[in-house]
Design a protein around this motif. Structure first.
Motif, PDB file in Angstrom:
ATOM      1  N   PRO A 160       6.500 -23.325  28.058  1.00 16.16           N
ATOM      2  CA  PRO A 160       5.487 -24.343  27.754  1.00 16.16           C
ATOM      3  C   PRO A 160       5.938 -25.401  26.734  1.00 16.16           C
ATOM      4  O   PRO A 160       5.740 -26.595  26.968  1.00 16.16           O
ATOM      5  CB  PRO A 160       4.327 -23.528  27.199  1.00 16.16           C
ATOM      6  N   ALA A 161       6.578 -24.981  25.667  1.00 13.06           N
ATOM      7  CA  ALA A 161       6.957 -25.968  24.660  1.00 13.06           C
ATOM      8  C   ALA A 161       8.041 -26.896  25.191  1.00 13.06           C
ATOM      9  O   ALA A 161       8.021 -28.101  24.945  1.00 13.06           O
ATOM     10  CB  ALA A 161       7.441 -25.262  23.392  1.00 13.06           C
ATOM     11  N   THR A 162       9.008 -26.341  25.934  1.00 12.56           N
ATOM     12  CA  THR A 162      10.067 -27.170  26.495  1.00 12.56           C
ATOM     13  C   THR A 162       9.492 -28.134  27.526  1.00 12.56           C
ATOM     14  O   THR A 162       9.922 -29.283  27.623  1.00 12.56           O
ATOM     15  CB  THR A 162      11.155 -26.289  27.140  1.00 12.56           C
TER      16      THR A 162
ATOM     17  N   GLY B 197      17.236 -24.258  29.436  1.00 16.72           N
ATOM     18  CA  GLY B 197      16.623 -24.942  30.565  1.00 16.72           C
ATOM     19  C   GLY B 197      16.336 -26.404  30.267  1.00 16.72           C
ATOM     20  O   GLY B 197      16.597 -27.282  31.082  1.00 16.72           O
ATOM     21  N   GLY B 198      15.812 -26.657  29.077  1.00 21.95           N
ATOM     22  CA  GLY B 198      15.478 -28.023  28.704  1.00 21.95           C
ATOM     23  C   GLY B 198      16.721 -28.899  28.651  1.00 21.95           C
ATOM     24  O   GLY B 198      16.695 -30.056  29.072  1.00 21.95           O
ATOM     25  N   GLN B 199      17.807 -28.340  28.133  1.00 24.27           N
ATOM     26  CA  GLN B 199      19.051 -29.111  28.049  1.00 24.27           C
ATOM     27  C   GLN B 199      19.591 -29.414  29.447  1.00 24.27           C
ATOM     28  O   GLN B 199      20.044 -30.536  29.707  1.00 24.27           O
ATOM     29  CB  GLN B 199      20.101 -28.339  27.241  1.00 24.27           C
ATOM     30  N   LYS B 200      19.524 -28.426  30.346  1.00 25.05           N
ATOM     31  CA  LYS B 200      20.001 -28.667  31.711  1.00 25.05           C
ATOM     32  C   LYS B 200      19.214 -29.800  32.347  1.00 25.05           C
ATOM     33  O   LYS B 200      19.760 -30.649  33.039  1.00 25.05           O
ATOM     34  CB  LYS B 200      19.834 -27.409  32.573  1.00 25.05           C
ATOM     35  N   GLN B 201      17.905 -29.807  32.089  1.00 26.57           N
ATOM     36  CA  GLN B 201      17.091 -30.859  32.677  1.00 26.57           C
ATOM     37  C   GLN B 201      17.471 -32.227  32.113  1.00 26.57           C
ATOM     38  O   GLN B 201      17.533 -33.209  32.843  1.00 26.57           O
ATOM     39  CB  GLN B 201      15.620 -30.577  32.410  1.00 26.57           C
ATOM     40  N   ARG B 202      17.779 -32.261  30.816  1.00 25.81           N
ATOM     41  CA  ARG B 202      18.174 -33.549  30.227  1.00 25.81           C
ATOM     42  C   ARG B 202      19.488 -34.022  30.828  1.00 25.81           C
ATOM     43  O   ARG B 202      19.692 -35.218  31.043  1.00 25.81           O
ATOM     44  CB  ARG B 202      18.275 -33.414  28.701  1.00 25.81           C
TER      45      ARG B 202
ATOM     46  N   LYS C  53       2.555 -23.109  23.718  1.00 22.85           N
ATOM     47  CA  LYS C  53       1.863 -24.356  23.465  1.00 22.85           C
ATOM     48  C   LYS C  53       0.414 -23.981  23.229  1.00 22.85           C
ATOM     49  O   LYS C  53      -0.099 -23.105  23.926  1.00 22.85           O
ATOM     50  CB  LYS C  53       1.993 -25.209  24.725  1.00 22.85           C
ATOM     51  N   GLU C  54      -0.265 -24.621  22.260  1.00 24.14           N
ATOM     52  CA  GLU C  54      -1.655 -24.209  22.082  1.00 24.14           C
ATOM     53  C   GLU C  54      -2.464 -24.661  23.292  1.00 24.14           C
ATOM     54  O   GLU C  54      -2.186 -25.694  23.898  1.00 24.14           O
ATOM     55  CB  GLU C  54      -2.299 -24.673  20.773  1.00 24.14           C
TER      56      GLU C  54
ATOM     57  N   ILE D  29       2.713 -19.596  18.153  1.00 25.95           N
ATOM     58  CA  ILE D  29       2.977 -20.557  19.216  1.00 25.95           C
ATOM     59  C   ILE D  29       4.293 -21.279  18.969  1.00 25.95           C
ATOM     60  O   ILE D  29       5.135 -21.400  19.852  1.00 25.95           O
ATOM     61  CB  ILE D  29       1.813 -21.564  19.307  1.00 25.95           C
ATOM     62  N   ALA D  30       4.499 -21.700  17.723  1.00 23.52           N
ATOM     63  CA  ALA D  30       5.710 -22.438  17.399  1.00 23.52           C
ATOM     64  C   ALA D  30       6.938 -21.536  17.527  1.00 23.52           C
ATOM     65  O   ALA D  30       7.965 -21.949  18.077  1.00 23.52           O
ATOM     66  CB  ALA D  30       5.618 -23.004  15.988  1.00 23.52           C
TER      67      ALA D  30
END
Lengths: 275, 569
Positions: B178-180, B148-153, B536-537, B530-531
């Motif tokens: 959350p992290a992305t 998902g993050g790559q598609k957004q980029r 995300k904390e 979390i990692a």
């Protein structure tokens, strides 16, 4: 989605040619095969098609779905011809050499066999070329090629879009069908055909609605990025013509000329060894 | 003073199909290089405002505009959508839908192709832009090979390649874990600093966007701009709670502890927040005064998974030895990134996929022999997108569908459907067409359609995706009421608020395995998990550390318990 309409990357001279040249070559090749009924010529073209297939490095098992699909059509086509016109070859070639007799008007004649051979050869000439084109041309280059041979870019792009979204829609169909089965929609043979068709609508309606939603997003996204602004567009994937591309297009044209030449030489579309 | 890129003055807009205007008297100026967050509940007009900025209004959605809207000094009514898109680039919410090209390279090139840019120049610009968003290694990848993050980029690159002056992001966090999402906010910040463009972010997840500084927050409600302030001032003004936007959790916690937050404390981010020793003591005192709620009494397991292994046809090993119990009457969450195995697990439970190894038992009975339909009588599955489930035109028929397919007599169907519609608060709408109700109500219809089959367990995939705080609360309170009636509810999600506020227990999937099984408060305060799970904390954790509270997990738990009490009143 593997095995259907898909590009298979390889390093080969055929892959390296431009999509537009391959498209022209495929179309002229098919045209040449459609025009002629000269068995010798069809045989030669089939052999050449197989050689080209070899050159491309594409394996038959990689395209087996489409081969099986066209084989079914080929068999069906021949069976139907035989059932409805067992003496068509005799009529065509103006001679009758019966080899075996079954019952009534059904038997095997040399003329009918040759005619069926022609029909089969037409498949074996064209199918490998279509497969070759499809599996050695990137879909987006295909769209660029269509545009280059004169098809409007809006239509050409819709081909590329269809290829882009077909996998998404198949996946969606799969998800919807699972969820509907969980609600009790039966799609297997446990239910009679009428009920099954009715049940299939339980999947189609949500699929259509969500596809419409998707189309809305895509067309908005395209508009926001200026699709349709000018009367022409350039293509990221298009390739410039090289000498080889002109050569294969010329070869394609030559094949059509040979077909016409054979009509002249044979005195018709048929090559007739029986007179 | 930097150039005024976008300027609304006394602007109003009414869609042709609507009886009343959607926007009233908008005055808003966006200067070159500014970064503005536009927030507001669903239906407040923020999407309409965005459509006015990128030109979809009036070109795609016709209506009547009043007042003036200029882009680089030019009235938009004298421009067309193509002129506007040279100034304003839009990244839409739907990451898949807006990916037009067959590969990353083609998608980035799309705008250039349409502008007849020669191929050499196009390839060069695509490569340069791809490098700036660190996607250059993936130029030949198809969208289904990207996260998902790559598609957004890629979408960002697709508008950056055109050198626009304004980036407009429509809910950029809606479809990311959350992290992305956190990374996306960092990338947006980076792009803005590199290009000097103005950035407009439309988003209701305030706390997540404020991970990086913004210049102003524009708060909208009912078609008007309610506030246009620097973040620190807006956060202290009490506007958010009043208008159905979730305030950052650390601010809620400070409020409970009796700390008065003022702009000079820089409350816009937990990173900048300044607390005096006295205020920290106040928070500690609050923590100590809270009595921890007793843990819920253990219940017998209803669904047991033992050593489940599943591999897709393409060789992807999605589940590796999954062993877990779901207890009777539980409200629990399954979390993890895309591809972690959480959706596959639910498919295996529903019988959509057959595991290669392992056993599933329901009330002690082996489920291996049960068909999808038989399982569905006891385990209900609700998909994320209600439009993918609704197959009838009217609400009553939709809810009745499953019963009718099972051959239940019509008078019993009527009784059961009406009963379910009452539980779901849909009874007054029973004769309405499905198309007439809102997205959140549609979601309820799909839940009702499953609930009517009286399952013991309800599995929901992302029950609140794309919902604002108000609808989120509505859906979740509804699920909680079902839970109170004894139904076991399993939610597959990557929404951390949901997990924290509603799930008593969370099972974390990562790489096809379960890496944690604990209370949500404990999971969201353990950095290691979390990692690994792309979570995300929670900012409450940082607040606890900042105030010197040694047991952050307990602090978070007490906060949630207290918050539930307060909101319950």
């Amino acid at each position: 989605m593997t095995g259907l309409f898909n590009y298979i990357p390889r390093q080969s001279p055929i892959h390296a040619m431009t999509g537009a040249a391959k498209l022209v070559c495929m179309l002229t090749w098919t045209m040449a095969a459609m025009i002629t009924f000269d068995t010798r010529y069809l045989l030669l073209l089939t052999l050449s098609a197989l050689v080209l297939f070899r050159v491309s490095g594409i394996k038959f098992r990689e395209v087996k779905v489409l081969i099986a699909f066209s084989a079914v059509f080929m068999v069906l086509n021949n069976v139907l011809i035989y059932l409805f016109a067992p003496e068509y070859g005799v009529e065509l070639y103006g001679a009758r050499t019966e080899l075996v007799h079954f019952i009534g008007r059904y038997g095997i004649t040399a003329q009918q066999l040759l005619y069926h051979a022609n029909v089969i050869l037409k498949y074996t000439v064209t199918i490998p070329m279509v497969l070759l084109f499809v599996s050695t041309t990137q879909p987006s280059e295909f769209a660029a090629s269509l545009n280059r041979i004169g098809v409007s870019y809006r239509i050409a792009y819709s081909v590329s879009l269809a290829l882009r979204y077909i996998p998404d829609i198949l996946k969606e169909y799969h998800d919807i069908s699972q969820a509907q089965q969980a609600r009790g929609v039966e799609l297997t043979s446990k239910e009679n055909l009428f009920k099954r068709l009715k049940n299939a609508s339980a999947i189609l309606l949500p699929l259509i609605l969500s596809s419409l939603e998707r189309i809305e997003v895509v067309s908005t996204a395209m508009e926001l990025r200026c699709f349709g602004k000018r009367s022409k567009r350039t293509w990221y994937r298009a390739q410039a013509f090289a000498a080889g591309d002109y050569a294969i297009m010329a070869a394609g044209g030559a094949l059509v000329c040979i077909s016409f030449l054979l009509i002249y030489l044979n005195g018709g579309r048929l090559w007739n060894p029986f007179v | 003073m930097p150039e005024e890129l976008i300027k609304f003055s006394h602007f109003g807009f009414q869609y042709n199909a609507q009886a009343a205007p959607t926007l009233y008297d908008i005055d808003l100026t966006v200067h070159a290089g500014e970064k503005i967050l536009i927030a507001g509940p669903s239906g407040c007009g923020k999407s309409t405002l965005a459509h006015c900025i990128n030109g979809l209004i009036p070109f795609n959605y016709p209506g009547t505009a009043t007042g003036s809207l200029t882009i680089r000094g030019k009235e938009t009514r004298e421009m067309n959508i193509f002129d506007i898109s040279k100034v304003v680039g839009t990244v839409l919410q739907d990451l898949d839908g807006q990916f037009i090209g067959l590969t990353v390279g083609e998608d980035i090139a799309f705008a250039l192709e349409n502008d007849e840019v020669p191929q050499d120049e196009m390839r060069r610009r695509v490569r340069e832009t791809a490098e700036r968003v660190t996607i250059a290694d993936h130029l030949d990848h198809a969208p289904d090979e990207l996260s998902g993050g790559q598609k957004q980029r890629v979408s960002m690159a697709g508008i950056m390649v055109d050198d626009v002056d304004v980036f407009l992001f429509d809910e950029p966090l809606a479809n990311l874990d959350p992290a992305t999402g956190k990374r996306a906010i960092e990338i947006i910040d980076q792009i803005q600093k590199d290009t000097g463009a103005a950035v407009l972010i439309i988003e209701h997840r305030l706390e997540d966007v404020l991970w990086r500084d913004v210049d102003r927050i524009v708060l909208m409600g009912e078609g008007r701009i309610l506030a246009d302030l620097a973040p620190d001032e807006l956060l202290c003004g009490g506007y958010l709670a009043e208008h159905g936007i979730r305030e950052p959790l650390y601010l809620t916690a400070l409020r409970y502890a009796g700390v008065t937050v003022t702009p000079d404390m820089l409350p816009h981010s937990i990173r900048t927040l300044r607390l005096s020793e006295a205020q920290k003591r106040q928070v500690r005192a609050w923590h100590q005064a809270q009595r921890p709620a007793p843990p819920p009494a253990p219940q017998p397991p209803v669904l047991q998974a033992r050593d489940i292994d599943f591999c897709y046809d393409n060789g992807f090993h999605a589940l590796k030895g999954i062993t877990t119990d779901i207890h009777r009457g539980e409200l629990m969450a399954i979390v993890g990134t895309n591809g972690a195995g959480k959706s596959t697990f639910s498919k295996v439970v529903c019988g959509f996929e057959k595991p290669q190894r392992g056993t599933l038992t329901l009330d002690g009975q082996d489920m291996a022999g049960l068909s999808i339909k038989e399982r569905a009588d006891r385990i209900g599955y609700v998909m994320q997108n209600p439009n993918q489930m609704i197959s009838k035109a009217f609400i009553f028929d939709e809810v009745a569908f499953g019963l009718r397919l099972r051959g239940v007599p019509e008078d019993e169907v009527k009784a059961r459907v009406e009963e379910t519609l009452r539980i779901c608060g849909l009874y007054p709408m029973r004769n309405w067409p499905v198309s007439a109700v809102s997205y959140g109500q549609k979601k309820r219809v799909t839940i009702a359609a499953i609930l009517v089959l009286e399952p013991q367990i309800l599995i929901l995939d992302e029950p609140t995706a794309g919902q604002d705080f108000k609808h989120y609360t509505e859906i979740m309170e509804f699920l909680r009421s079902l839970h109170d009636q004894g139904i076991t509810v399993v939610m597959i999600t990557h929404d951390m608020h949901l997990m924290l506020e509603y799930a008593q227990r969370a099972v974390v999937f990562s790489g096809g395995q379960i890496i944690a099984d604990d209370t949500s408060a404990n999971i969201l305060t353990s950095p290691d998990i979390i990692a690994r799970a792309n979570l995300k904390e929670t900012s409450l954790y940082d607040l606890a550390l900042c105030c010197g509270i040694g047991e952050p997990g307990a602090f978070v738990q007490r906060f949630i318990d207290h918050d539930r009490e307060v909101r319950g009143q």
